[in-house]
Design a protein around this motif. Structure first.
Motif, short mmCIF file in Angstrom:
data_model
loop_
_atom_site.label_atom_id
_atom_site.label_comp_id
_atom_site.label_asym_id
_atom_site.label_seq_id
_atom_site.Cartn_x
_atom_site.Cartn_y
_atom_site.Cartn_z
N ASP A 73 2.66 9.32 -2.01
CA ASP A 73 1.39 10.03 -2.05
C ASP A 73 0.34 9.30 -2.88
O ASP A 73 -0.62 9.92 -3.36
N LEU A 74 0.49 8.00 -3.02
CA LEU A 74 -0.50 7.21 -3.74
C LEU A 74 -1.89 7.39 -3.16
O LEU A 74 -2.87 7.58 -3.90
N PHE A 75 -1.99 7.33 -1.86
CA PHE A 75 -3.30 7.40 -1.21
C PHE A 75 -3.80 8.84 -1.11
O PHE A 75 -4.99 9.11 -1.25
N LEU A 76 -2.89 9.77 -0.91
CA LEU A 76 -3.26 11.18 -0.85
C LEU A 76 -3.83 11.63 -2.19
O LEU A 76 -4.75 12.46 -2.24
N LYS A 77 -3.30 11.11 -3.28
CA LYS A 77 -3.75 11.50 -4.62
C LYS A 77 -5.07 10.84 -5.02
O LYS A 77 -5.67 11.23 -6.02
N GLU A 78 -5.51 9.85 -4.24
CA GLU A 78 -6.77 9.17 -4.53
C GLU A 78 -7.79 9.49 -3.43
O GLU A 78 -7.75 8.92 -2.36
N PRO A 79 -8.69 10.46 -3.70
CA PRO A 79 -9.63 10.89 -2.66
C PRO A 79 -10.67 9.84 -2.28
O PRO A 79 -11.27 9.93 -1.20
N ASP A 80 -10.89 8.85 -3.14
CA ASP A 80 -11.88 7.81 -2.86
C ASP A 80 -11.23 6.69 -2.05
O ASP A 80 -10.49 5.86 -2.59
N ALA A 81 -11.51 6.68 -0.75
CA ALA A 81 -10.88 5.68 0.13
C ALA A 81 -11.26 4.26 -0.26
O ALA A 81 -10.52 3.31 0.05
N ALA A 82 -12.37 4.09 -0.97
CA ALA A 82 -12.79 2.76 -1.39
C ALA A 82 -11.81 2.16 -2.40
O ALA A 82 -11.79 0.95 -2.61
N LYS A 83 -11.01 3.01 -3.02
CA LYS A 83 -10.03 2.54 -4.01
C LYS A 83 -8.65 2.30 -3.41
O LYS A 83 -7.74 1.86 -4.12
N HIS A 84 -8.48 2.57 -2.13
CA HIS A 84 -7.16 2.46 -1.51
C HIS A 84 -6.65 1.02 -1.46
O HIS A 84 -5.44 0.78 -1.57
N ALA A 85 -7.56 0.07 -1.31
CA ALA A 85 -7.12 -1.33 -1.26
C ALA A 85 -6.39 -1.72 -2.53
O ALA A 85 -5.42 -2.49 -2.49
N GLY A 86 -6.82 -1.15 -3.65
CA GLY A 86 -6.19 -1.48 -4.92
C GLY A 86 -4.83 -0.83 -5.12
O GLY A 86 -4.13 -1.15 -6.09
N LEU A 87 -4.44 0.05 -4.21
CA LEU A 87 -3.15 0.74 -4.31
C LEU A 87 -2.10 0.18 -3.36
O LEU A 87 -0.93 0.57 -3.43
N VAL A 88 -2.52 -0.71 -2.47
CA VAL A 88 -1.62 -1.19 -1.43
C VAL A 88 -0.40 -1.91 -1.98
O VAL A 88 0.74 -1.69 -1.54
N ASP A 89 -0.59 -2.77 -2.98
CA ASP A 89 0.55 -3.51 -3.52
C ASP A 89 1.58 -2.56 -4.15
O ASP A 89 2.79 -2.76 -3.99
N GLU A 90 1.10 -1.54 -4.85
CA GLU A 90 2.03 -0.57 -5.43
C GLU A 90 2.75 0.20 -4.34
O GLU A 90 3.96 0.48 -4.45
N ALA A 91 2.02 0.53 -3.29
CA ALA A 91 2.66 1.24 -2.17
C ALA A 91 3.75 0.38 -1.53
O ALA A 91 4.84 0.86 -1.23
N ILE A 92 3.46 -0.89 -1.34
CA ILE A 92 4.44 -1.80 -0.75
C ILE A 92 5.69 -1.89 -1.64
O ILE A 92 6.83 -1.89 -1.14
N ALA A 93 5.48 -1.94 -2.95
CA ALA A 93 6.61 -2.01 -3.87
C ALA A 93 7.44 -0.73 -3.80
O ALA A 93 8.68 -0.78 -3.81
#
Length: 258
Positions: A156-176
Motif C-alpha cells: 500500500d505504498l502508493f495507496l498511502k501517498e495521495p500525491d501521484a507526483a510522488k509515486h516515482a520516488g516509491l517505485v524502488d521501495e515497492a520493487i524491494a
C-alpha cells in the motif's frame, strides 16, 4: 482440500500472464458473483470494501471474520469459478494466527487471497520482514493442505501517498517489497493506485511475479496496462459504488413520482 479445489487453484494461477492480464470485476456476495460469472468472467474476486459495505460495515476488518467466512462460502457455492478473497491483513499481525485465519477461507472454498502490508487500524506499513513472515506461514499452511493458494501480496505504498507526483520516488521501495514477498512465497504482487503506465512497466519489468493494478475510474484502459506488462487487473470497490449510485438514482426517481 478436494481435487476440484486444487484444480481451481491451478486454473486461477494460470490466468495470470504478464501482458495478457486476467480481469477481475470485483464482487461482494453470492448474487453479484453469479451476475459477474454469467457475464463472462474466468474467475471471481471479492473486494474488502464492497463485502463490508454490503453487510453494513466500514472497510478495515470491521466485518466479523465469521460473517466474512460465511459470505465466502456462499460465493464459492454460487458458481464453479475459482474464487479469490480480499482478506486485508488476514485479521492478525501474528503469522501463525494469520495462517489459521486463511485456512478458514480455504475450507470455505477460496483458492486465492489478497494480503496487504498496511497496518489495519493503525498507520503506515508493516516491516518488510514481518510481512514476509506472515506470507511464509500462510504458504506453509496452504502447502500442508495440498493447495497452491494464490497469495496476492499487496503493498500500500502508493495507496498511502495521495500525491501521484510522488509515486516515482516509491517505485524502488515497492520493487524491494515485491522481491521480499516473492521470496517468502507470494504468487502475485498488487500495487493499488499506481496508475502511471511507465511506472507500472518499471515494476512489472523488475518483478518475478505477475503484477496486479487497480483500475479506477479515469485511469488508462486495460489495453494500456497490458502493454505495461501487468498480469492482473482489478476493479476494487468501484463496481459496488456504481451499483449503489444507480440504486439511489432509481429509488429517488420512484419516491419523487410517488
Amino acid at each position: 482440500m478436494t481435487d476440484t479445489s486444487k484444480d481451481k487453484a491451478k486454473a486461477f494461477a494460470a490466468l495470470h500472464r504478464k501482458g495478457d492480464p486476467v480481469v477481475l470485476y470485483n464482487i461482494w456476495d453470492a448474487g453479484s458473483a453469479k451476475a459477474v460469472a454469467e457475464s463472462g468472467a474466468k474467475a471471481l474476486a471479492t473486494g474488502s470494501w464492497s463485502v463490508a459495505a454490503a453487510q453494513g460495515y466500514p472497510d478495515g476488518e470491521a466485518i466479523p471474520l465469521e460473517q466474512l467466512v460465511t459470505t465466502v462460502r456462499q460465493i464459492a457455492a454460487a458458481t464453479d469459478l475459482p474464487v479469490s478473497v480480499d482478506f486485508e491483513g488476514a485479521y492478525s499481525a501474528e503469522p501463525e494466527q494469520a495462517a489459521a485465519n486463511v485456512a478458514r477461507l480455504i475450507e470455505a472454498g477460496a483458492v486465492g487471497i489478497n494480503f496487504e502490508d498496511q497496518v489495519i487500524g493503525g498507520s503506515g506499513l508493516h516491516d518488510v520482514e514481518a510481512q514476509a513472515a506472515s506470507i511464509r506461514a500462510i504458504r506453509a499452511m496452504a502447502a500442508s493442505r495440498g493447495v497452491d493458494l494464490f497469495i496476492n501480496a499487496r503493498t500500500d505504498l502508493f495507496l498511502k501517498e495521495p500525491d501521484a507526483a510522488k509515486h516515482a520516488g516509491l517505485v524502488d521501495e515497492a520493487i524491494a517489497r515485491g522481491a521480499a514477498y516473492a521470496a517468502a512465497g507470494a504468487s502475485g504482487f498488487f500495487v493499488p493506485l499506481l496508475l502511471d503506465p511507465a511506472l507500472v512497466a518499471k515494476v512489472t519489468a523488475a518483478s518475478s511475479l505477475p503484477v496486479n493494478i487497480l483500475l479506477k475510474p479515469g485511469a488508462p484502459d486495460v489495453a494500456t496496462f497490458a502493454k505495461a506488462g501487468v498480469g492482473r487487473i482489478s476493479y476494487g470497490p468501484f463496481p459496488y459504488r456504481a451499483m449503489i449510485d444507480w440504486l439511489k438514482g432509481q429509488a429517488g426517481s420512484a419516491y419523487a413520482s410517488a
